[in-house]
Motif scaffolding. Structure first.
Motif, PDB file in Angstrom:
ATOM      1  N   UNK A  43      23.219  20.337 -58.735  1.00 22.58           N
ATOM      2  CA  UNK A  43      21.843  20.849 -58.775  1.00 22.58           C
ATOM      3  C   UNK A  43      20.996  20.237 -57.668  1.00 22.58           C
ATOM      4  N   UNK A  44      21.158  18.932 -57.454  1.00 19.41           N
ATOM      5  CA  UNK A  44      20.398  18.280 -56.385  1.00 19.41           C
ATOM      6  C   UNK A  44      20.851  18.762 -55.009  1.00 19.41           C
ATOM      7  N   UNK A  45      22.109  19.122 -54.879  1.00 18.16           N
ATOM      8  CA  UNK A  45      22.586  19.670 -53.608  1.00 18.16           C
ATOM      9  C   UNK A  45      21.881  20.994 -53.309  1.00 18.16           C
ATOM     10  N   UNK A  46      21.650  21.796 -54.330  1.00 22.13           N
ATOM     11  CA  UNK A  46      20.912  23.052 -54.131  1.00 22.13           C
ATOM     12  C   UNK A  46      19.480  22.764 -53.715  1.00 22.13           C
ATOM     13  N   UNK A  47      18.865  21.763 -54.329  1.00 19.91           N
ATOM     14  CA  UNK A  47      17.497  21.373 -53.959  1.00 19.91           C
ATOM     15  C   UNK A  47      17.472  20.875 -52.519  1.00 19.91           C
ATOM     16  N   UNK A  48      18.436  20.031 -52.159  1.00 25.24           N
ATOM     17  CA  UNK A  48      18.514  19.496 -50.802  1.00 25.24           C
ATOM     18  C   UNK A  48      18.696  20.617 -49.793  1.00 25.24           C
ATOM     19  N   UNK A  49      19.555  21.554 -50.131  1.00 22.93           N
ATOM     20  CA  UNK A  49      19.824  22.676 -49.234  1.00 22.93           C
ATOM     21  C   UNK A  49      18.556  23.510 -49.007  1.00 22.93           C
ATOM     22  N   UNK A  50      17.837  23.788 -50.084  1.00 23.42           N
ATOM     23  CA  UNK A  50      16.582  24.559 -49.966  1.00 23.42           C
ATOM     24  C   UNK A  50      15.558  23.781 -49.152  1.00 23.42           C
TER      25      UNK A  50
END
Length: 55
Positions: A43-50
């Motif tokens: 989930x944090x990887x998705x946040x980081x990516x965004x």
């Protein structure tokens, strides 16, 4: 929902708060058992990516 899309580049306080919350989330994840960490890291990887798209 993309909350970053509603912020201007002059919203430095908001972006700083996001960075602090991300840091707190990372620290909280390290306190979990390894088998519980994977979903949160994804989930944090998705946040980081965004966030990467916003500088």
């Amino acid at each position: 929902m993309n909350l970053l899309g509603h912020c201007g580049m002059d919203d430095e306080g908001y972006f700083n708060a996001l960075v602090r919350m991300f840091d707190q989330a990372l620290k909280a994840i390290t306190e979990l058992e390894p088998d519980q960490q994977e979903d949160f890291v994804e989930r944090l990887e998705r946040v980081r990516s965004e966030g990467h798209n916003w500088g």
